[in-house]
Design an enzyme around this catalytic site. Structure first.
Site, PDB file in Angstrom:
ATOM      1  CG  HIS A  69      -2.232  -1.087   1.161  1.00  0.00           C
ATOM      2  ND1 HIS A  69      -3.240  -0.950   2.000  1.00  0.00           N
ATOM      3  CD2 HIS A  69      -2.006  -2.021   0.366  1.00  0.00           C
ATOM      4  CE1 HIS A  69      -3.640  -1.891   1.689  1.00  0.00           C
ATOM      5  NE2 HIS A  69      -3.129  -2.834   1.010  1.00  0.00           N
ATOM      6  CD  GLU A  71      -2.069   3.730   3.256  1.00  0.00           C
ATOM      7  OE1 GLU A  71      -1.545   3.581   1.898  1.00  0.00           O
ATOM      8  OE2 GLU A  71      -3.042   3.975   3.654  1.00  0.00           O
ATOM      9  CB  CYS A  99      -6.605  -0.443   5.022  1.00  0.00           C
ATOM     10  SG  CYS A  99      -4.944  -1.052   5.112  1.00  0.00           S
ATOM     11  CB  CYS A 102      -1.922   1.553   6.290  1.00  0.00           C
ATOM     12  SG  CYS A 102      -1.501   0.777   4.601  1.00  0.00           S
TER      13      CYS A 102
END
Length: 172
Positions: A69, A71, A99, A102
């Site tokens: 992801h 981040e 999410c 993260c």
């Protein structure tokens, strides 16, 4: 206290740092790079003292990695840039509400402040479904500024998914 409303984006708090929009524009540029690669258009930027330490976009498809992801990648690269996993004086800008995975990485990295654009009513770990980054039971909490350039961030995601999903007939 009422739960989050899923039908509208939160308004940024008054007095937000004027550089928030500028840094979110950098994150949006990263999201557009992801889109060009066929990745879900999410971008992230880690900043300290007004200086970008790391920036990333989603690479899940490219790397065949479910954890790639934007981040998480940006946090990892910021840690390498600083030579430490402790990102205590840093701000993370991301185009979509992080999410749960993260959000956990944000807590573990000791990010000082999280700024995000669009809400994620299906997987949001910071406001929509969960409040991981502000949970008082955890060893660290960060300040959260939601809704910065939320319309622009949301429209990019909406257009991406509309283009890839087949037309769905509305039932009578």
């Amino acid at each position: 206290m009422a739960g989050p409303k899923h039908d509208q984006q939160p308004e940024p708090a008054s007095g937000d740092d004027p550089s928030d929009e500028s840094m979110m524009l950098h994150a949006l540029a990263m999201a557009r790079e992801a889109e060009k690669m066929g990745e879900v258009p999410v971008g992230a930027v880690v900043v300290r003292s007004g200086r970008i330490l790391a920036q990333a976009h989603n690479l899940r498809e490219t790397l065949s990695d479910p954890t790639a992801h934007a981040e998480r990648l940006a946090l990892a690269w910021a840690g390498r840039s600083l030579g430490t996993w402790r990102l205590e004086d840093c701000v993370l800008y991301v185009t979509l509400e992080p999410c749960v995975m993260c959000a956990g990485a944000i807590v573990l990295s000791r990010i000082k402040r999280l700024v995000y654009g669009a809400l994620d009513p299906k997987a949001g770990g910071c406001q929509s479904l969960y409040s991981v980054v502000s949970d008082p039971r955890l060893n660290h909490r960060c300040q959260v500024t939601p809704g910065v350039l939320a319309v622009e961030c949301g429209e990019l995601l909406k257009a991406f998914f509309q283009e890839r999903r087949p037309f769905r007939k509305v039932s009578d």
